[in-house]
Scaffold this motif. Sequence first.
Motif, PDB file in Angstrom:
ATOM      1  N   GLU B 161     -77.195 -46.057 -66.004  1.00 25.03           N
ATOM      2  CA  GLU B 161     -77.556 -47.111 -66.862  1.00 25.03           C
ATOM      3  C   GLU B 161     -77.779 -48.632 -66.339  1.00 25.03           C
ATOM      4  N   ASP B 162     -77.654 -48.613 -65.055  1.00 27.49           N
ATOM      5  CA  ASP B 162     -77.973 -49.829 -64.266  1.00 27.49           C
ATOM      6  C   ASP B 162     -79.445 -50.076 -64.681  1.00 27.49           C
ATOM      7  N   ARG B 163     -79.788 -51.478 -65.119  1.00 31.24           N
ATOM      8  CA  ARG B 163     -81.176 -51.850 -65.175  1.00 31.24           C
ATOM      9  C   ARG B 163     -82.146 -51.668 -64.112  1.00 31.24           C
ATOM     10  N   LYS B 239     -79.623 -46.496 -54.360  1.00 31.12           N
ATOM     11  CA  LYS B 239     -78.759 -46.250 -53.150  1.00 31.12           C
ATOM     12  C   LYS B 239     -77.789 -47.422 -53.312  1.00 31.12           C
ATOM     13  N   ASP B 240     -78.466 -48.447 -53.155  1.00 35.45           N
ATOM     14  CA  ASP B 240     -77.514 -49.719 -53.195  1.00 35.45           C
ATOM     15  C   ASP B 240     -76.493 -49.969 -54.540  1.00 35.45           C
ATOM     16  N   VAL B 241     -77.100 -49.268 -55.476  1.00 30.46           N
ATOM     17  CA  VAL B 241     -76.148 -49.549 -56.973  1.00 30.46           C
ATOM     18  C   VAL B 241     -75.094 -48.413 -56.873  1.00 30.46           C
ATOM     19  N   VAL B 245     -71.474 -49.782 -57.323  1.00 30.39           N
ATOM     20  CA  VAL B 245     -70.438 -48.991 -58.250  1.00 30.39           C
ATOM     21  C   VAL B 245     -69.285 -48.405 -57.569  1.00 30.39           C
ATOM     22  N   ALA B 246     -69.565 -47.962 -56.645  1.00 30.40           N
ATOM     23  CA  ALA B 246     -68.458 -47.312 -55.717  1.00 30.40           C
ATOM     24  C   ALA B 246     -67.316 -48.379 -55.329  1.00 30.40           C
ATOM     25  N   GLY B 247     -67.891 -49.503 -55.021  1.00 29.27           N
ATOM     26  CA  GLY B 247     -67.145 -50.550 -54.647  1.00 29.27           C
ATOM     27  C   GLY B 247     -66.228 -50.951 -55.654  1.00 29.27           C
ATOM     28  N   GLU B 248     -66.806 -51.222 -56.971  1.00 29.89           N
ATOM     29  CA  GLU B 248     -66.098 -51.611 -58.021  1.00 29.89           C
ATOM     30  C   GLU B 248     -65.047 -50.569 -58.565  1.00 29.89           C
ATOM     31  N   TYR B 257     -65.243 -44.370 -52.477  1.00 28.92           N
ATOM     32  CA  TYR B 257     -66.482 -43.504 -52.223  1.00 28.92           C
ATOM     33  C   TYR B 257     -67.635 -44.291 -51.743  1.00 28.92           C
ATOM     34  N   GLY B 258     -68.382 -43.714 -51.225  1.00 30.45           N
ATOM     35  CA  GLY B 258     -69.833 -44.217 -50.737  1.00 30.45           C
ATOM     36  C   GLY B 258     -70.945 -43.284 -50.811  1.00 30.45           C
TER      37      GLY B 258
END
Lengths: 92, 398
Positions: B161-163, B239-241, B245-248, B257-258
């Motif tokens: 859902e990330d824009r 990929k960056d998202v 998201v894994a970081g958050e 996760y990565g």
Amino acid sequence: MTKKNITFAGIIFEGGTADEYKTGGWRKLRPILDKDKCTNCLICWVMCPDSAVIVEDGKMVGFNLEHCKGCGICAMECPDKVKAITMEEEEK
Amino acid sequence: MATVTGTKKVVGLTGNSAIAYAMKQVDPDVCAAYPITPSTAIMEEFSGYYADGQVSTELIAVESEHSAMSACIGAAAAGARVMTATSSQGLALMWEMLYVASGLRLPIVMAVVNRALSSPINIHCDHSDSMGARDSGWIQLYSENVQEAYDNLFQAVRIAEDRRVLTPVMVCMDGFITSHAIENLTIMDDAEIKEFIGEHESAYSLLDTENPITVGAMTLPDAYMDIKHQQSKAMAASKDVVVEVAGEFEQRFGRSYGLMEAYMLEDAEVCVVVLSSAAGTTKVAVDELRSQGKKVGLLKPRLYRPFPHEEIMEALRGCKAICVLDRADSMNGFGGPLFTDIRAALYDTPQRPVVINRIFGLGGRDYTVEDAMEVYHELLRIKETGKVETLSAYLGED
């Protein structure tokens, strides 16, 4: 849609745009209306799959040749006793 | 149906129960699904939550997976948060609609419980179903165990859902091995999940008659390529998202996760690359060989589509011999899908390592620690001699 204005995922953000896409160039046969025979029963208007039969004030007045693809359904559906529409070869 | 109490944070659940429970916690607007082994229990249990009024989801029972994905597409285009689940032939029957979903950039999340494709008919695990869909424009996350499948599902919602992404996501886990085995996992509170995933706000809706739109219009050579280019760029950028998201997720819930998991890879001379549950088995072999002083490691990609080729190249930089284990055969006379991707990614490394391929575990055939040991021993031999006897082969077969 022009190349400079490509929308997200090709979504068209307004309605009724099919009207702007002219498809009459596909036509091989052109419907010809004989106004003297026509009884304005509007069966052709009901049956036309491209909404290409023009009706004004309840009367059949002709065809929108920018969208008519020449399928001949109007001529076929025009009642046997009337036969006001004939299909003619498009000029090359 | 799995009974999960509110106070107990560690529970024992099968992979299917964990996914169904995660879906209950997400409480999507629409689920359209058709049952197929081994993913059946996901929708079976979710429909239990629905029947008990624990979700506000519109549950659509359909007559096939093609219809399931079609209904998901319609609902997502209307602005709904949409989820479904399938396996094997079910995914195969969705084929046409997979590309429609991704091309229309609809953020659908689908649990794929990996199962072999016919023929011969077989209900057990391999990756031939989701591997076939690897170029369908869906993001693919692979899960090693129940915990990862559960955690990946929430992250998938955020990624899809990330824009910057707006692309459907498959969360894959191994049929029966993960879907039917009970494992301990840590679950989150509904409120924590709600806060993490947030509300889904679509930029448009097919049902908004005040602002009529056309979705899926005919495009000709002047526009089609530009729209695919948009999609391609969004896929690469996702990929960056995934990392973000894994970081958050880690910040909130503590589990890391990565793009991939590197196990004992830092100083490894030989390495196995493998997806999903087989990575767990392989780790046991790594531990044993490490105790004997052998410098062996493991790379488990988590994100397979898009393919993080630069990060994989970086992770495998120091290895001299690598075996890519594929749980699917590409039937191309060369090697499995993961193998060809990994090998291509390593083409630009200064000292190109030896990369061999072994096909394993098709149709649910056991993959044991002994199998992993055999692979590592072969890699260690290759490292010593520099000689590759067989580039691609079926593990344990001539």
